[in-house]
Design a protein around this motif. Structure first.
Motif, PDB file in Angstrom:
ATOM      1  N   TRP A  43      44.298  36.974  39.694  1.00 22.94           N
ATOM      2  CA  TRP A  43      44.090  35.667  40.341  1.00 22.94           C
ATOM      3  C   TRP A  43      43.953  34.671  38.919  1.00 22.94           C
ATOM      4  O   TRP A  43      44.616  33.395  39.023  1.00 22.94           O
TER       5      TRP A  43
ATOM      6  N   SER B 187      42.296  38.924  35.199  1.00 17.80           N
ATOM      7  CA  SER B 187      42.457  39.466  36.539  1.00 17.80           C
ATOM      8  C   SER B 187      44.026  38.861  37.096  1.00 17.80           C
ATOM      9  O   SER B 187      44.466  37.746  36.607  1.00 17.80           O
TER      10      SER B 187
ATOM     11  N   LEU C  63      46.805  31.809  38.130  1.00 22.07           N
ATOM     12  CA  LEU C  63      46.488  30.375  38.030  1.00 22.07           C
ATOM     13  C   LEU C  63      46.882  29.864  36.725  1.00 22.07           C
ATOM     14  O   LEU C  63      47.522  28.493  36.813  1.00 22.07           O
TER      15      LEU C  63
END
Length: 122
Positions: A39, A37, A43
């Motif tokens: 995110w 994803s 990260l």
């Protein structure tokens, strides 16, 4: 400048270039992966910025094996198929020449059939 200084310069230059290669390969792999994803990608990139060496090693250890398994297996018959393809292109040329001979009347239909069979390798 001593010879050892030059050797150390070459060594650390090599290490730095290897580090950049691994870093950009991991970044490219992160952004190429459709399974992650946005995110998760952010990260991974955040960790790569602040703890780059550890993150690269962890990424290669955890996600690298998934990428290797998803690669297509190499086809052992690929060289033979390429050779057959090249041979078939040659046979197409031979058949075209035989057709020209037939059209001009230089050969008979039986000779044309024999030439095409020979060109196809039967």
């Amino acid at each position: 400048m001593d010879i050892w200084d030059i050797i150390w310069l070459f060594f650390w230059s090599y290490v730095f270039i290897a580090y950049l290669t691994v870093l950009f390969s991991v970044l490219a792999d992160i952004f190429r992966d459709p399974g992650l994803s946005g995110w998760a990608k952010a990260l991974w990139v955040l960790f790569l910025v602040f703890v780059p060496i550890i993150t690269a090693v962890v990424y290669i250890g955890t996600r690298g094996s998934d990428r290797v398994q998803s690669l297509p297996a190499t086809d052992a018959s690929a060289p033979r198929n390429a050779a057959r393809s090249a041979a078939s292109m040659g046979s197409v040329d031979e058949i075209a020449k035989a057709q020209k001979l037939l059209d001009t009347g230089s050969t008979t239909a039986d000779e044309y059939a024999a030439l095409t069979v020979k060109a196809r390798g039967y």
